[in-house]
Design a protein around this motif. Structure first.
Motif, mmCIF file in Angstrom:
data_model
loop_
_atom_site.group_PDB
_atom_site.id
_atom_site.type_symbol
_atom_site.label_atom_id
_atom_site.label_comp_id
_atom_site.label_asym_id
_atom_site.label_seq_id
_atom_site.Cartn_x
_atom_site.Cartn_y
_atom_site.Cartn_z
ATOM 1 N N HIS A 178 -3.754 7.191 4.739
ATOM 2 C CA HIS A 178 -4.812 6.927 3.746
ATOM 3 C C HIS A 178 -4.571 5.571 3.068
ATOM 4 O O HIS A 178 -5.484 4.749 2.954
ATOM 5 C CB HIS A 178 -4.820 8.067 2.716
ATOM 6 C CG HIS A 178 -5.816 7.879 1.606
ATOM 7 N ND1 HIS A 178 -7.106 8.342 1.673
ATOM 8 C CD2 HIS A 178 -5.707 7.256 0.402
ATOM 9 C CE1 HIS A 178 -7.749 8.016 0.559
ATOM 10 N NE2 HIS A 178 -6.914 7.367 -0.231
ATOM 11 N N SER A 179 -3.329 5.325 2.641
ATOM 12 C CA SER A 179 -3.000 4.076 1.935
ATOM 13 C C SER A 179 -3.220 2.866 2.830
ATOM 14 O O SER A 179 -3.755 1.850 2.399
ATOM 15 C CB SER A 179 -1.541 4.080 1.467
ATOM 16 O OG SER A 179 -1.305 5.122 0.557
ATOM 17 N N HIS A 238 -7.076 2.280 3.470
ATOM 18 C CA HIS A 238 -7.766 1.689 2.324
ATOM 19 C C HIS A 238 -7.197 0.308 1.996
ATOM 20 O O HIS A 238 -7.925 -0.563 1.521
ATOM 21 C CB HIS A 238 -7.742 2.646 1.135
ATOM 22 C CG HIS A 238 -8.719 3.777 1.307
ATOM 23 N ND1 HIS A 238 -9.316 4.437 0.278
ATOM 24 C CD2 HIS A 238 -9.241 4.330 2.439
ATOM 25 C CE1 HIS A 238 -10.146 5.361 0.756
ATOM 26 N NE2 HIS A 238 -10.099 5.322 2.061
ATOM 27 N N GLY A 239 -5.906 0.116 2.269
ATOM 28 C CA GLY A 239 -5.317 -1.213 2.109
ATOM 29 C C GLY A 239 -6.000 -2.218 3.026
ATOM 30 O O GLY A 239 -6.217 -3.376 2.657
ATOM 31 N N SER A 291 0.832 -1.220 0.000
ATOM 32 C CA SER A 291 0.000 0.000 0.000
ATOM 33 C C SER A 291 0.855 1.253 0.000
ATOM 34 O O SER A 291 0.571 2.218 -0.724
ATOM 35 C CB SER A 291 -0.920 0.031 1.231
ATOM 36 O OG SER A 291 -1.800 -1.063 1.225
ATOM 37 N N HIS A 345 2.654 1.695 -3.484
ATOM 38 C CA HIS A 345 1.781 2.174 -4.546
ATOM 39 C C HIS A 345 1.216 3.553 -4.209
ATOM 40 O O HIS A 345 0.970 4.360 -5.106
ATOM 41 C CB HIS A 345 0.697 1.131 -4.837
ATOM 42 C CG HIS A 345 1.241 -0.030 -5.628
ATOM 43 N ND1 HIS A 345 0.507 -0.764 -6.497
ATOM 44 C CD2 HIS A 345 2.491 -0.539 -5.685
ATOM 45 C CE1 HIS A 345 1.287 -1.685 -7.056
ATOM 46 N NE2 HIS A 345 2.484 -1.581 -6.563
ATOM 47 N N GLY A 346 1.044 3.827 -2.912
ATOM 48 C CA GLY A 346 0.638 5.168 -2.491
ATOM 49 C C GLY A 346 1.683 6.192 -2.919
ATOM 50 O O GLY A 346 1.343 7.314 -3.321
ATOM 51 N N ARG A 361 -8.350 9.541 -3.581
ATOM 52 C CA ARG A 361 -7.578 10.345 -2.636
ATOM 53 C C ARG A 361 -8.059 11.800 -2.663
ATOM 54 O O ARG A 361 -8.244 12.425 -1.615
ATOM 55 C CB ARG A 361 -6.082 10.241 -2.991
ATOM 56 C CG ARG A 361 -5.135 11.089 -2.190
ATOM 57 C CD ARG A 361 -4.839 10.495 -0.811
ATOM 58 N NE ARG A 361 -4.474 11.548 0.131
ATOM 59 C CZ ARG A 361 -3.267 12.092 0.236
ATOM 60 N NH1 ARG A 361 -2.270 11.651 -0.485
ATOM 61 N NH2 ARG A 361 -3.041 13.053 1.091
ATOM 62 N N ASP A 368 1.176 7.274 -6.413
ATOM 63 C CA ASP A 368 0.080 8.259 -6.501
ATOM 64 C C ASP A 368 0.541 9.634 -6.049
ATOM 65 O O ASP A 368 0.139 10.652 -6.617
ATOM 66 C CB ASP A 368 -1.098 7.841 -5.609
ATOM 67 C CG ASP A 368 -1.807 6.610 -6.148
ATOM 68 O OD1 ASP A 368 -1.782 6.403 -7.367
ATOM 69 O OD2 ASP A 368 -2.372 5.861 -5.329
ATOM 70 N N PRO A 426 -7.164 5.435 -8.011
ATOM 71 C CA PRO A 426 -6.828 5.763 -6.616
ATOM 72 C C PRO A 426 -6.579 7.244 -6.397
ATOM 73 O O PRO A 426 -6.937 7.790 -5.359
ATOM 74 C CB PRO A 426 -5.545 4.972 -6.347
ATOM 75 C CG PRO A 426 -5.338 4.054 -7.480
ATOM 76 C CD PRO A 426 -6.286 4.398 -8.567
#
Lengths: 191, 191
Positions: free
Chosen positions: B155-156, B159-160, A156, A159-160, B118, A163, B114
């Protein structure tokens, strides 16, 4: 009539050319169309659709191929010694791959749900899992949370980071250091 | 001819009914169709498409509404005192919202990238940011990584966790504790 060996070999070569073209084209532009990819592969759109019924299928196959290639390349990373140093090396090399494929990853994120992208990373996740297990056995990684969770956190966060770069809040050069600093702290046994 | 105030009020009521129905229907089944949502809202499909050109637009509007409602609800969380305890309370309450909307989140993840999800969380992210800043000022959260990065990590990871539950690797009951234990460790200043 079943396909002859020659026909099957032709189809295989055509699939290879399409996947390579997809990785290249989507790697430059996450919105590359099937027509552009077909052109780059030197085949017609109908040929592409013969192998991949829609753009999402093609992107999923390209992503699968890119991950398999990257996974094979990670064989060379030295995972011996202190598990924290080994994890830092593995994150560094993994991040280079994610970073090179950032545009392809964005294309994949646009058409595939996160759980599917996570599933495609089963190979890399397994390698990470083995290293996390060793770190737990040696007492340098926490054991109060499951290994699968720790690997999910790493996935996570990595990949975050892609982003965050896309959003202009992080630079590609900073990313590996940020991911490592974050994940090593998150993996440390609570005192 | 411009719309009369009555007409505009009618349109607004119809949009409200559709959004509420979308949140309810997608909250039960992330694959709920526009027809199902229209039926639940007591309007025709054509009316829905009149306000939301496609299913992705409708899901984005429903997600935006659900986040705004949740964000307003979080006003009640006590963010005073030790920033670590305040963060644990905020994560706990935020997770309850994510967990209640897990099915809607999956629907959104299926149609929105994603980075867009976000962006929709800008409000909640700002509240989190202020708390992280205070923790940095008071020396209990790390300052070697940017606040924006720390908020992105939270956040990651959150949501993960929703993905891990969907994959059957984590239970909804474990999630808040796992997220808090992970994020507090990740936010701790390096020694």
């Amino acid at each position: 009539m079943t396909a002859t060996p020659t026909r099957r070999a032709d189809a295989q070569r055509s699939i290879e050319a399409i996947l390579e073209a997809a990785i290249r084209s989507l790697g430059r532009n996450p919105e590359a169309s099937v027509s552009e990819i077909a052109k780059a592969a030197g085949v017609g759109r109908v040929t592409v659709y013969g192998h991949f019924p829609n753009r999402a299928d093609l992107i999923e196959a390209a992503m699968t191929r890119a991950i398999a290639d990257g996974h094979a390349g990670l064989e060379a990373v030295d995972l011996s010694g202190d598990p924290r140093d080994a994890l830092a090396r593995l994150i560094d090399s993994s991040w280079q791959l994610v970073n090179q494929s950032r545009s392809l990853l964005i294309a994949a994120q646009d058409v595939l749900p996160p759980r599917r992208i996570r599933e495609l990373h089963a190979g890399p996740a397994e390698r990470m899992e083995r290293l996390v297990e060793r770190g737990r056995d040696e007492g340098v990684f926490r054991t109060d949370l499951a290994t699968a969770w720790l690997v999910a956190v790493l996935h996570s966060v990595m990949h975050g980071a892609a982003d965050e770069i896309a959003a202009g809040r992080l630079t590609a050069d900073e990313a590996a250091g940020h991911i490592t600093a974050t994940v090593l702290a998150a993996f440390t046994p609570p005192s």
